[in-house]
Write a protein that holds these residues in place. Sequence first.
Motif, PDB file in Angstrom:
ATOM      1  N   LEU A 175      13.805  44.981  27.848  1.00  0.00           N
ATOM      2  CA  LEU A 175      12.897  46.080  28.177  1.00  0.00           C
ATOM      3  C   LEU A 175      13.003  47.211  27.161  1.00  0.00           C
ATOM      4  O   LEU A 175      11.994  47.851  26.818  1.00  0.00           O
ATOM      5  N   GLU A 176      14.203  47.461  26.658  1.00  0.00           N
ATOM      6  CA  GLU A 176      14.377  48.510  25.655  1.00  0.00           C
ATOM      7  C   GLU A 176      13.668  48.156  24.355  1.00  0.00           C
ATOM      8  O   GLU A 176      13.142  49.045  23.667  1.00  0.00           O
ATOM      9  N   LYS A 187       4.671  49.909  15.335  1.00  0.00           N
ATOM     10  CA  LYS A 187       4.587  49.149  14.094  1.00  0.00           C
ATOM     11  C   LYS A 187       5.652  48.052  14.122  1.00  0.00           C
ATOM     12  O   LYS A 187       6.610  48.134  14.899  1.00  0.00           O
ATOM     13  N   PRO A 188       5.497  47.014  13.274  1.00  0.00           N
ATOM     14  CA  PRO A 188       6.514  45.961  13.241  1.00  0.00           C
ATOM     15  C   PRO A 188       7.878  46.516  12.827  1.00  0.00           C
ATOM     16  O   PRO A 188       7.970  47.538  12.153  1.00  0.00           O
ATOM     17  N   ALA A 189       8.919  45.833  13.258  1.00  0.00           N
ATOM     18  CA  ALA A 189      10.279  46.239  12.911  1.00  0.00           C
ATOM     19  C   ALA A 189      11.105  45.006  12.585  1.00  0.00           C
ATOM     20  O   ALA A 189      10.953  43.959  13.215  1.00  0.00           O
ATOM     21  N   THR A 190      11.969  45.141  11.604  1.00  0.00           N
ATOM     22  CA  THR A 190      12.821  44.024  11.200  1.00  0.00           C
ATOM     23  C   THR A 190      14.031  43.930  12.117  1.00  0.00           C
ATOM     24  O   THR A 190      14.352  44.864  12.863  1.00  0.00           O
ATOM     25  N   LEU A 191      14.703  42.811  12.016  1.00  0.00           N
ATOM     26  CA  LEU A 191      15.933  42.608  12.783  1.00  0.00           C
ATOM     27  C   LEU A 191      16.915  43.725  12.488  1.00  0.00           C
ATOM     28  O   LEU A 191      17.536  44.284  13.398  1.00  0.00           O
ATOM     29  N   ALA A 192      17.082  44.060  11.199  1.00  0.00           N
ATOM     30  CA  ALA A 192      18.045  45.100  10.801  1.00  0.00           C
ATOM     31  C   ALA A 192      17.667  46.451  11.402  1.00  0.00           C
ATOM     32  O   ALA A 192      18.540  47.201  11.879  1.00  0.00           O
ATOM     33  N   ILE A 217      15.942  47.069  14.138  1.00  0.00           N
ATOM     34  CA  ILE A 217      16.164  47.072  15.584  1.00  0.00           C
ATOM     35  C   ILE A 217      17.654  47.138  15.899  1.00  0.00           C
ATOM     36  O   ILE A 217      18.087  47.912  16.763  1.00  0.00           O
ATOM     37  N   ALA A 218      18.441  46.340  15.201  1.00  0.00           N
ATOM     38  CA  ALA A 218      19.888  46.342  15.432  1.00  0.00           C
ATOM     39  C   ALA A 218      20.485  47.716  15.143  1.00  0.00           C
ATOM     40  O   ALA A 218      21.319  48.222  15.909  1.00  0.00           O
ATOM     41  N   ASP A 219      20.062  48.327  14.025  1.00  0.00           N
ATOM     42  CA  ASP A 219      20.593  49.642  13.664  1.00  0.00           C
ATOM     43  C   ASP A 219      20.162  50.712  14.662  1.00  0.00           C
ATOM     44  O   ASP A 219      20.934  51.623  14.985  1.00  0.00           O
ATOM     45  N   HIS A 220      18.921  50.619  15.140  1.00  0.00           N
ATOM     46  CA  HIS A 220      18.422  51.618  16.080  1.00  0.00           C
ATOM     47  C   HIS A 220      19.240  51.628  17.371  1.00  0.00           C
ATOM     48  O   HIS A 220      19.593  52.696  17.886  1.00  0.00           O
ATOM     49  N   PHE A 221      19.531  50.439  17.894  1.00  0.00           N
ATOM     50  CA  PHE A 221      20.246  50.352  19.161  1.00  0.00           C
ATOM     51  C   PHE A 221      21.764  50.260  18.998  1.00  0.00           C
ATOM     52  O   PHE A 221      22.497  50.377  19.978  1.00  0.00           O
ATOM     53  N   THR A 274      21.317  40.502  18.296  1.00  0.00           N
ATOM     54  CA  THR A 274      19.941  40.965  18.118  1.00  0.00           C
ATOM     55  C   THR A 274      19.061  39.814  17.644  1.00  0.00           C
ATOM     56  O   THR A 274      17.934  39.632  18.128  1.00  0.00           O
ATOM     57  N   PHE A 275      19.585  39.025  16.707  1.00  0.00           N
ATOM     58  CA  PHE A 275      18.848  37.855  16.210  1.00  0.00           C
ATOM     59  C   PHE A 275      18.564  36.879  17.339  1.00  0.00           C
ATOM     60  O   PHE A 275      17.434  36.376  17.481  1.00  0.00           O
TER      61      PHE A 275
END
Length: 243
Positions: free
Chosen positions: A10-11, A21-26, A28-32, A39-40
């Motif tokens: 949900l987050e 906008k699109p976001a990469t794995l890196a 998203i992982a860094d944000h959270f 994350t992958f």
Amino acid sequence: MIVRQAANVLEILEYFARVKKPATLAEIADHFGWPRSSTFNLLTTLADKGYLYEPRPRAGYYPTPRWLVLAREVSEVEPLPAWSRALITSLSSETGETVAIAAPAGVMAVFIDVIESSAAIRYFAHIGHRVPIHATSSGRALLLQYSQDERDSLYRKIEFKQYNPSTPISIDAVEAELSKSVERGYCQSFADYSRDLAGVAVPLPIGERRLSVVVAGPEFRIGDRTAEIAATLKQSVERFRGK
């Protein structure tokens, strides 16, 4: 108790709703602050289930319309009547405050529709916002629609926390406030849960559904207008329900 894996899904959806906008794995992982391996696994699972896709190669992930399709299918089963949206829009315009329709969710009340005030200082609320059912005017307007046995059963699940000095922290205190609400003809709260926030609410039963409608805003603006707002609220509910 929060199931972390479910909360993470949900987050991610809420994250995309914010960034748009699109976001990469890196990213998203860094944000959270999540490990990249987990994350992958989460992102690839959502992609495999059809909930995420890659708009361009190596440009990151973005939600597919499947979320919207499912949300529409769910909401169409038991939608709010068209007049309910008109009701809270009208009330927000008349009072100048944020207006919401709340429904019960266990020991919480959850907002299922919201019109936010346009004032610079206002109650910031959104659909899905949850508040304690016993410590808010919107929640207590729901409790008034419960039988005594139903309330007694619910009370056993509530953690009576002292959110603010005026928070009711016992069953007797909640029941006393409900009795006062019946006498005055509406529910009210003054910083019972959120500091400096006041609310005025009444039941809004629709069919067999237990709902309430609340007008909420800063104490300094609502305090002296409580009875006036309550009268407007009740008159509006009667008018719109009769349409």
